[in-house]
Design an enzyme around this catalytic site. Sequence first.
Site: not given
Length: 313
Positions: A148, A183-184, A206-207
């Site tokens: 979603c 970037r989960s 990302d980190i």
Amino acid sequence: MADEKPNCKVVLANNIAKSLLEEVHAGLQKIDRKPLLVGFLASADPAAKVYADWTGKTCEENGFQFELRTLDREDLEDAILVANTDPSVDGIIVYYPIFSSRQDQYIQQLVSLQKDVEGLSHRYIFNMYQNIRFLDPEEKTKKSVLPCTPLAVIKILEYLRIYNTILPYGNRLYGRTVTVINRSEVVGRPLAALLANDGACVYSVDIGDVQQFHRGEGLRKRRHEVVEKPGWTLENCLPLSDVVISGVPGEKYKVPVELLREGAVCINFSSERNFDSGKVKEKASIYVPAIGKVTIVVLLRNLLVSHCAEQDG
């Protein structure tokens, strides 16, 4: 007049959601009963309860049935299996986090493919990354459901006409450069893949590193590939990007506006404001501060798609 700063258009999620709701309402007119969405709340997270209440309110306001089932997390597995076989249930949503571990991933896979309105089943995730857009690729009658929040961002980009409708479907982001900060596995990486599969060059930040998602020069590849960018940081990505999408879950994080390209489109999907609203308006051409209302409507759209597919099946 020459010194006057350009105007930044702030676009609210509510306005975008309205146009999507028209499509959903038109679909509801073609079916003989209100689709039923069942929500399972086994999480102690206050945000999960807020999301559950918001889902219920939106369902009822827009012609859908919603039933929230609050239960102990140890009973969740059996409850999902029962709902999977209940013909009156059209869609299932589970509110996370529950166990805050890999067990949550197991729970995601318990929901039947036919009732998974969040697009979290392995088959849907596989199709998304492989750029397979239908469950039946030959007949092309059953669309693969997309997660979603990433889909909500896609719908926002379509609304903003970042997608070039003159180009063929599936290539409509060709020539666009996008940075996604996050970037989960739930939002950031799927979103980067979806954008790249539609033709964009995407920098996924990302980190600790930057990855580039793309389909090769001249869109030679059917699906995206991922290339590591050693030594790259936001300083390399932001000046190149037409669109910057951020979802860092921390109130202290702010996108460095001074690095933005003039006239960039900026979208925030974090529950916190990742852009300084005053500064971003001095650089961006379009700013979308939140996407929550679009995400809920996309959920209803997925529910309608699942219901119609079940009826046709």
